[in-house]
Design an enzyme around this catalytic site. Structure first.
Site, mmCIF file in Angstrom:
data_model
loop_
_atom_site.group_PDB
_atom_site.id
_atom_site.type_symbol
_atom_site.label_atom_id
_atom_site.label_comp_id
_atom_site.label_asym_id
_atom_site.label_seq_id
_atom_site.Cartn_x
_atom_site.Cartn_y
_atom_site.Cartn_z
ATOM 1 N N ASP A 67 -14.630 8.889 -58.973
ATOM 2 C CA ASP A 67 -13.902 7.620 -58.524
ATOM 3 C C ASP A 67 -13.640 7.132 -57.104
ATOM 4 O OD1 ASP A 67 -12.005 8.753 -59.386
ATOM 5 O OD2 ASP A 67 -11.962 7.150 -61.743
ATOM 6 N N HIS A 138 -10.076 8.606 -71.607
ATOM 7 C CA HIS A 138 -11.809 7.985 -70.159
ATOM 8 C C HIS A 138 -11.591 9.110 -69.291
ATOM 9 C CE1 HIS A 138 -8.236 5.843 -67.383
ATOM 10 N NE2 HIS A 138 -8.261 6.993 -67.271
ATOM 11 N N GLU A 143 -14.728 3.858 -69.025
ATOM 12 C CA GLU A 143 -13.688 3.437 -70.587
ATOM 13 C C GLU A 143 -14.419 4.322 -71.562
ATOM 14 O OE1 GLU A 143 -10.621 3.538 -69.231
ATOM 15 O OE2 GLU A 143 -10.693 2.163 -67.641
HETATM 16 C C1 GLP Z 1 -7.323 7.650 -63.716
HETATM 17 C C2 GLP Z 1 -7.860 8.168 -62.641
HETATM 18 C C3 GLP Z 1 -8.819 10.102 -63.861
HETATM 19 C C4 GLP Z 1 -7.894 10.287 -64.430
HETATM 20 C C5 GLP Z 1 -6.837 8.991 -65.026
HETATM 21 C C6 GLP Z 1 -5.359 10.306 -65.324
HETATM 22 O O1 GLP Z 1 -7.181 6.644 -63.652
HETATM 23 N N1 GLP Z 1 -9.560 7.138 -62.775
HETATM 24 O O2 GLP Z 1 -9.716 10.577 -63.157
HETATM 25 O O3 GLP Z 1 -7.695 11.434 -65.226
HETATM 26 O O4 GLP Z 1 -6.134 7.949 -64.637
HETATM 27 O O5 GLP Z 1 -4.371 9.886 -65.017
HETATM 28 P P1 GLP Z 1 -3.226 10.393 -65.094
HETATM 29 O O6 GLP Z 1 -3.190 12.230 -64.499
HETATM 30 O O7 GLP Z 1 -1.929 10.169 -64.104
HETATM 31 O O8 GLP Z 1 -2.636 10.875 -66.415
#
Ligand code: GLP
Length: 247
Positions: A67, A138, A143
């Site tokens: 993404d 997500h 989402e």
């Molecule tokens: C972001 C990304 C995701 C990721 C998620 C969790 O929004 N788009 O791909 O898995 O957040 O992030 P974290 O690993 O910092 O908890």
């Protein structure tokens, strides 16, 4: 679905890196689906270490990221292209021409999404997809919604995601409201999936996603239908699974 329980974040990162390096060793020109967020950073650090030791080469690897924020260019320090360059690509021998992150600045975002899916198809699909998971379940930026979306698409970010990610921006107002994300089709079609989860704050959603109903309200729950998923987590992230007797 396999669960690999690790003592802490460092051990989790090492195990996830092991799975990725095994893929790269077995198929040097594999297609890696890569993820951002804070969770995979340790995994990338470990891969860089093994690359520096001469144990691993990314020379033939192709990659597609999940993404990108809509409106951010690759040189914006919060863009996911920038994240990948800094946390992995700049430190290993991957050919940047073989790496793909959706273009957040594309004039026609829908056309960019369609081209992204066409590119994944041309590569022959994804061999190993690395995923983190948001607190609302997500994956990528898919989402919670009324339906699963298959193709790469433009998405409105949930307020909880904006809140979670605002720590990386100067202020909440600077967090983009939209993103381009790979949809559930390319993720589910990946030949293998590795999910990394860490910390107590992920424990509830890990249980919901992998042992609750399969619902677009918890996008990661769709992974229950995938034949080759490995969830690598630390004890804190698996604490509810353990309490509920799932492990
Ligand atoms: C972001 C990304 C995701 C990721 C998620 C969790 O929004 N788009 O791909 O898995 O957040 O992030 P974290 O690993 O910092 O908890």
């Amino acid at each position: 679905m396999r669960f690999i329980s690790c003592a802490d974040y460092t051990a989790m990162s090492r195990q996830a890196a092991n799975l990725i390096s095994a893929q790269v060793i077995v198929k040097p020109n594999c297609v890696l689906g890569l993820a951002t967020g804070s969770t995979p950073i340790g995994t990338y650090k470990q891969l860089i270490e093994w690359y520096n030791k001469g144990d691993l080469s990314f020379a033939q690897v192709r990659s597609v990221n999940l993404d990108e924020y809509k409106g951010l260019s690759g040189d914006h320090d919060q863009s996911y292209r920038y994240f990948m360059q800094n946390n992995l690509f700049n430190h290993v021998d991957i050919d940047v021409a073989n790496t793909s992150v959706p273009n957040g600045k594309a004039e026609d975002a829908d056309a960019e999404c369609a081209a992204y899916d066409a590119h994944i198809r041309e590569l022959g699909g994804i061999d190993l997809q690395l995923l983190g998971m948001g607190h609302n379940g997500h994956i990528g930026f898919n989402e919670p919604a009324d339906e699963f979306v298959g193709p790469t698409h433009v998405v409105e970010l949930a307020q909880s995601t904006i809140d979670a990610n605002k720590r990386f921006f100067a202020s909440e107002a600077d967090v983009p409201r939209q993103a381009l994300t790979m949809g559930m089709a390319a993720i589910l079609q990946a030949r293998s999936v590795v999910v990394v989860v860490s910390g107590e704050d992920k424990a509830e959603i890990v249980h919901k996603a992998f042992f609750g109903p399969i619902t677009p309200r918890v996008p990661a729950s769709l992974l229950q239908l995938h034949p080759n998923v490995t969830v690598v987590g630390d004890e804190a992230a698996f604490s509810v699974l353990r309490k509920e007797g799932c492990l």
